[in-house]
Design a protein around this motif. Structure first.
Motif, PDB file in Angstrom:
ATOM      1  N   ILE A  48      73.936  54.149  27.264  1.00  0.00           N
ATOM      2  CA  ILE A  48      73.849  52.936  28.088  1.00  0.00           C
ATOM      3  C   ILE A  48      73.497  53.309  29.529  1.00  0.00           C
ATOM      4  CG2 ILE A  48      75.182  51.005  29.037  1.00  0.00           C
ATOM      5  CD1 ILE A  48      76.796  51.097  26.334  1.00  0.00           C
TER       6      ILE A  48
ATOM      7  N   GLY B 293      69.937  54.166  29.943  1.00  0.00           N
ATOM      8  CA  GLY B 293      68.973  53.121  29.619  1.00  0.00           C
ATOM      9  C   GLY B 293      68.365  53.263  28.229  1.00  0.00           C
ATOM     10  N   ARG B 294      68.954  54.121  27.378  1.00  0.00           N
ATOM     11  CA  ARG B 294      68.426  54.293  26.015  1.00  0.00           C
ATOM     12  C   ARG B 294      68.964  53.232  25.067  1.00  0.00           C
ATOM     13  NH1 ARG B 294      69.367  59.943  27.312  1.00  0.00           N
ATOM     14  NH2 ARG B 294      71.493  59.702  26.566  1.00  0.00           N
ATOM     15  N   LYS B 295      70.067  52.611  25.432  1.00  0.00           N
ATOM     16  CA  LYS B 295      70.664  51.542  24.606  1.00  0.00           C
ATOM     17  C   LYS B 295      70.643  50.265  25.423  1.00  0.00           C
ATOM     18  CE  LYS B 295      75.245  50.411  22.632  1.00  0.00           C
ATOM     19  NZ  LYS B 295      74.894  49.603  21.474  1.00  0.00           N
ATOM     20  N   THR B 296      69.895  49.268  24.963  1.00  0.00           N
ATOM     21  CA  THR B 296      69.658  48.048  25.751  1.00  0.00           C
ATOM     22  C   THR B 296      70.026  46.797  24.975  1.00  0.00           C
ATOM     23  OG1 THR B 296      67.368  47.988  25.003  1.00  0.00           O
ATOM     24  CG2 THR B 296      67.809  49.135  27.090  1.00  0.00           C
TER      25      THR B 296
ATOM     26  N   ILE C 195      76.008  45.692  33.758  1.00  0.00           N
ATOM     27  CA  ILE C 195      74.774  45.278  33.084  1.00  0.00           C
ATOM     28  C   ILE C 195      74.496  43.815  33.399  1.00  0.00           C
ATOM     29  CG2 ILE C 195      74.939  46.963  31.212  1.00  0.00           C
ATOM     30  CD1 ILE C 195      76.076  44.742  29.393  1.00  0.00           C
TER      31      ILE C 195
ATOM     32  N   GLN D 126      66.264  49.596  19.992  1.00  0.00           N
ATOM     33  CA  GLN D 126      66.981  49.177  21.197  1.00  0.00           C
ATOM     34  C   GLN D 126      68.423  49.697  21.218  1.00  0.00           C
ATOM     35  OE1 GLN D 126      65.583  44.904  22.547  1.00  0.00           O
ATOM     36  NE2 GLN D 126      65.559  45.009  20.331  1.00  0.00           N
TER      37      GLN D 126
ATOM     38  N   VAL E 237      70.971  41.250  24.571  1.00  0.00           N
ATOM     39  CA  VAL E 237      70.023  42.164  25.203  1.00  0.00           C
ATOM     40  C   VAL E 237      70.404  42.261  26.680  1.00  0.00           C
ATOM     41  CG1 VAL E 237      67.585  42.633  25.705  1.00  0.00           C
ATOM     42  CG2 VAL E 237      68.229  41.465  23.578  1.00  0.00           C
TER      43      VAL E 237
ATOM     44  N   LYS F 273      70.169  44.790  30.625  1.00  0.00           N
ATOM     45  CA  LYS F 273      69.649  45.931  31.383  1.00  0.00           C
ATOM     46  C   LYS F 273      70.752  46.413  32.314  1.00  0.00           C
ATOM     47  CE  LYS F 273      67.573  43.199  35.099  1.00  0.00           C
ATOM     48  NZ  LYS F 273      66.352  42.718  35.735  1.00  0.00           N
ATOM     49  N   ARG F 274      70.765  47.719  32.534  1.00  0.00           N
ATOM     50  CA  ARG F 274      71.773  48.295  33.411  1.00  0.00           C
ATOM     51  C   ARG F 274      71.347  48.065  34.850  1.00  0.00           C
ATOM     52  NH1 ARG F 274      71.731  52.507  36.070  1.00  0.00           N
ATOM     53  NH2 ARG F 274      69.964  53.390  34.965  1.00  0.00           N
TER      54      ARG F 274
END
Ligand code: A1EHT
Length: 104
Positions: free
Chosen positions: A14, A17-20, A51, A71, A97, A99-100
């Motif tokens: 997370i 940014g690999r897990k969204t 997030i 995702q 869904v 974004k950090r």
């Protein structure tokens, strides 16, 4: 006070940014787009990032695709296995869904 928690093993994905996306049950389907959430670790509730929610949509277990898995930074079989462990027998999920936007 955190708004949502993730299992500690997902923290690095997370933050990087690999897990969204996260797939949750109805009890966590109330988040709304644009909302910023403080994120903590499930095991100790330690805050690790913030997030922003992009979307929340219902998705059935058998509607999950390779795109959902991508995702999650998993393969689709891995993702279905993880969901089966966290939510045994649950079919109706909600795809959040995100974004950090800030890191601890
Ligand atoms: C208390 C509680 O339910 N915590 C959860 C629930 C789900 N998830 C993650 O969401 C995706 C699909 O379920 C997978 O990546 C899961 O690991 C999580 O990290 N923590």
């Amino acid at each position: 006070m955190n708004d949502i928690t993730f299992f500690q093993r997902f923290e690095s994905d997370i933050v990087a940014g690999r897990k969204t996306i996260t797939l949750r049950d109805a009890s966590e389907s109330h988040f709304t787009p644009g909302q910023q959430l403080r994120v903590g670790r499930y095991e100790d509730d330690v805050y690790f990032c913030t997030i922003e929610v992009i979307s929340v949509a219902p998705v059935a277990l058998d509607q999950l695709t390779d795109e959902h898995a991508r995702q999650e930074n998993m393969t689709l079989p891995q993702l279905k296995e993880v969901i089966g462990e966290i939510y045994p027998g649950l079919i109706e999920l909600y795809a959040i869904v995100f974004k950090r936007v800030a890191t601890a």
